[in-house]
Design a protein around this motif. Structure first.
Motif, PDB file in Angstrom:
ATOM      1  N   MET A   1       0.827  -1.209   0.000  1.00  0.00           N
ATOM      2  CA  MET A   1       0.000   0.000   0.000  1.00  0.00           C
ATOM      3  C   MET A   1       0.860   1.257   0.000  1.00  0.00           C
ATOM      4  O   MET A   1       0.519   2.249  -0.661  1.00  0.00           O
ATOM      5  CB  MET A   1      -0.948  -0.012   1.199  1.00  0.00           C
ATOM      6  CG  MET A   1      -2.108  -0.988   1.034  1.00  0.00           C
ATOM      7  SD  MET A   1      -3.350  -0.893   2.347  1.00  0.00           S
ATOM      8  CE  MET A   1      -2.429  -1.541   3.746  1.00  0.00           C
ATOM      9  N   GLU A   2       1.972   1.226   0.716  1.00  0.00           N
ATOM     10  CA  GLU A   2       2.876   2.388   0.700  1.00  0.00           C
ATOM     11  C   GLU A   2       3.491   2.576  -0.682  1.00  0.00           C
ATOM     12  O   GLU A   2       3.613   3.709  -1.176  1.00  0.00           O
ATOM     13  CB  GLU A   2       3.952   2.209   1.763  1.00  0.00           C
ATOM     14  CG  GLU A   2       3.411   2.319   3.182  1.00  0.00           C
ATOM     15  CD  GLU A   2       4.455   2.030   4.240  1.00  0.00           C
ATOM     16  OE1 GLU A   2       5.624   1.782   3.857  1.00  0.00           O
ATOM     17  OE2 GLU A   2       4.111   2.049   5.437  1.00  0.00           O
ATOM     18  N   ALA A   3       3.880   1.472  -1.311  1.00  0.00           N
ATOM     19  CA  ALA A   3       4.421   1.562  -2.669  1.00  0.00           C
ATOM     20  C   ALA A   3       3.349   2.042  -3.636  1.00  0.00           C
ATOM     21  O   ALA A   3       3.617   2.869  -4.530  1.00  0.00           O
ATOM     22  CB  ALA A   3       4.954   0.194  -3.109  1.00  0.00           C
ATOM     23  N   ALA A   4       2.119   1.541  -3.472  1.00  0.00           N
ATOM     24  CA  ALA A   4       1.028   1.943  -4.355  1.00  0.00           C
ATOM     25  C   ALA A   4       0.740   3.432  -4.216  1.00  0.00           C
ATOM     26  O   ALA A   4       0.518   4.132  -5.221  1.00  0.00           O
ATOM     27  CB  ALA A   4      -0.226   1.135  -4.037  1.00  0.00           C
ATOM     28  N   ALA A   5       0.730   3.940  -2.984  1.00  0.00           N
ATOM     29  CA  ALA A   5       0.487   5.371  -2.789  1.00  0.00           C
ATOM     30  C   ALA A   5       1.527   6.197  -3.527  1.00  0.00           C
ATOM     31  O   ALA A   5       1.196   7.183  -4.203  1.00  0.00           O
ATOM     32  CB  ALA A   5       0.495   5.701  -1.300  1.00  0.00           C
ATOM     33  N   ALA A   6       2.786   5.787  -3.430  1.00  0.00           N
ATOM     34  CA  ALA A   6       3.853   6.522  -4.123  1.00  0.00           C
ATOM     35  C   ALA A   6       3.649   6.494  -5.639  1.00  0.00           C
ATOM     36  O   ALA A   6       3.813   7.513  -6.323  1.00  0.00           O
ATOM     37  CB  ALA A   6       5.209   5.931  -3.756  1.00  0.00           C
ATOM     38  N   VAL A   7       3.279   5.337  -6.175  1.00  0.00           N
ATOM     39  CA  VAL A   7       3.083   5.203  -7.626  1.00  0.00           C
ATOM     40  C   VAL A   7       1.855   5.978  -8.078  1.00  0.00           C
ATOM     41  O   VAL A   7       1.890   6.695  -9.088  1.00  0.00           O
ATOM     42  CB  VAL A   7       2.976   3.716  -8.017  1.00  0.00           C
ATOM     43  CG1 VAL A   7       2.575   3.572  -9.489  1.00  0.00           C
ATOM     44  CG2 VAL A   7       4.302   3.004  -7.759  1.00  0.00           C
ATOM     45  N   PHE A   8       0.748   5.843  -7.362  1.00  0.00           N
ATOM     46  CA  PHE A   8      -0.474   6.559  -7.746  1.00  0.00           C
ATOM     47  C   PHE A   8      -0.255   8.066  -7.727  1.00  0.00           C
ATOM     48  O   PHE A   8      -0.666   8.783  -8.642  1.00  0.00           O
ATOM     49  CB  PHE A   8      -1.625   6.198  -6.794  1.00  0.00           C
ATOM     50  CG  PHE A   8      -2.209   4.830  -6.993  1.00  0.00           C
ATOM     51  CD1 PHE A   8      -2.520   4.368  -8.268  1.00  0.00           C
ATOM     52  CD2 PHE A   8      -2.467   4.008  -5.908  1.00  0.00           C
ATOM     53  CE1 PHE A   8      -3.070   3.101  -8.452  1.00  0.00           C
ATOM     54  CE2 PHE A   8      -3.017   2.744  -6.082  1.00  0.00           C
ATOM     55  CZ  PHE A   8      -3.315   2.295  -7.354  1.00  0.00           C
ATOM     56  N   ILE A   9       0.378   8.561  -6.676  1.00  0.00           N
ATOM     57  CA  ILE A   9       0.594  10.003  -6.550  1.00  0.00           C
ATOM     58  C   ILE A   9       1.547  10.502  -7.626  1.00  0.00           C
ATOM     59  O   ILE A   9       1.341  11.564  -8.215  1.00  0.00           O
ATOM     60  CB  ILE A   9       1.121  10.340  -5.140  1.00  0.00           C
ATOM     61  CG1 ILE A   9       0.021  10.091  -4.099  1.00  0.00           C
ATOM     62  CG2 ILE A   9       1.609  11.785  -5.063  1.00  0.00           C
ATOM     63  CD1 ILE A   9       0.515  10.118  -2.662  1.00  0.00           C
ATOM     64  N   ARG A  10       2.578   9.733  -7.932  1.00  0.00           N
ATOM     65  CA  ARG A  10       3.577  10.161  -8.918  1.00  0.00           C
ATOM     66  C   ARG A  10       3.068  10.048 -10.347  1.00  0.00           C
ATOM     67  O   ARG A  10       3.242  10.971 -11.159  1.00  0.00           O
ATOM     68  CB  ARG A  10       4.846   9.325  -8.751  1.00  0.00           C
ATOM     69  CG  ARG A  10       5.995   9.749  -9.673  1.00  0.00           C
ATOM     70  CD  ARG A  10       7.162   8.793  -9.559  1.00  0.00           C
ATOM     71  NE  ARG A  10       6.818   7.452 -10.033  1.00  0.00           N
ATOM     72  CZ  ARG A  10       7.055   6.343  -9.343  1.00  0.00           C
ATOM     73  NH1 ARG A  10       7.606   6.399  -8.143  1.00  0.00           N
ATOM     74  NH2 ARG A  10       6.730   5.167  -9.853  1.00  0.00           N
ATOM     75  N   ASP A  11       2.421   8.908 -10.673  1.00  0.00           N
ATOM     76  CA  ASP A  11       2.066   8.627 -12.063  1.00  0.00           C
ATOM     77  C   ASP A  11       0.609   8.932 -12.405  1.00  0.00           C
ATOM     78  O   ASP A  11       0.254   8.987 -13.584  1.00  0.00           O
ATOM     79  CB  ASP A  11       2.330   7.141 -12.381  1.00  0.00           C
ATOM     80  CG  ASP A  11       3.790   6.759 -12.192  1.00  0.00           C
ATOM     81  OD1 ASP A  11       4.638   7.677 -12.116  1.00  0.00           O
ATOM     82  OD2 ASP A  11       4.084   5.552 -12.116  1.00  0.00           O
TER      83      ASP A  11
END
Length: 213
Positions: free
Chosen positions: A11-21
């Protein structure tokens, strides 16, 4: 790694990817890569990107470590101020603000994101602050009313203006000291209106000006 820790890392990785991309451009491959896990593990825990996004919103909106001692604090002002401060520290951090921005930015292209966001909020139920306000209303220390609406108004009084500026990129994430000060000032004003008449606080004009932002 225990499964709970795997879920949290994803979920932490997903948040970073969603916010960035952005949601549309984010891929499950990228999330797995960011978390250092296999796609098989990712899909076992989250069967779709939509399910992963919903879990990520839920994780971003709900403080993971609300100190249970706050609910047992006997002094009303201290208990409410510390709960409000804890909510502010969590929701005004980079990750929740990034999720808010993402939902707003992509609402036109992907309206289901707003629906997911709303569903998570409804499912979350009352916050710790709202529950405490309800308890104090039952105890008779606060005037009776809608505890959930009152909690939202108290949060908005303390941090609403700041949150809007954060969402617009007009300011940086606040320091802990600023959050604590705003929480205390907002609770001062709140209790001046909500306490029983004989126990109201005296709030100075200077404090009113600070809380107004």
């Amino acid at each position: 790694m225990p499964e709970g820790a795997r879920r949290q890392a994803l979920m932490e990785a997903a948040a970073a990817v969603f916010i960035r991309d952005g949601y549309a451009a984010a891929s499950m491959d990228r999330v797995a890569q960011e978390a250092g896990m296999s796609k098989r593990t990712l899909y076992r825990l989250f069967p779709s990107k939509a399910a992963l996004f919903e879990a990520t919103i839920h994780d971003s909106l709900i403080p993971a470590h609300m100190d249970p001692e706050l609910a047992r604090e006997p002094e009303l002002h201290t208990a409410l101020a510390r709960m409000l401060e804890a909510a502010g520290r969590h929701l005004l951090a980079l990750r929740p603000v990034g999720i808010f921005r993402l939902v707003i930015a992509e609402q036109g292209r992907t309206p289901e994101l707003a629906e997911t966001f709303h569903r998570v909020l409804v499912r979350r139920g009352a916050t710790a602050l709202q529950r405490q306000i309800g308890l104090e209303m039952e105890r008779g220390r606060l005037r009776p009313g809608d505890a959930e609406a009152t909690g939202r108004m108290l949060y908005g009084m303390a941090f609403g203006s700041m949150q809007i500026r954060l969402l617009l990129g007009l300011r940086e994430v606040p320091a802990a000291e600023e959050v604590a000060t705003l929480a205390r000032e907002a609770v001062d004003i709140f209790l001046n209106g909500m306490r029983r008449e004989e126990t109201r606080l005296q709030v100075s004009p200077a404090r009113l000006a600070v809380a107004a932002g």
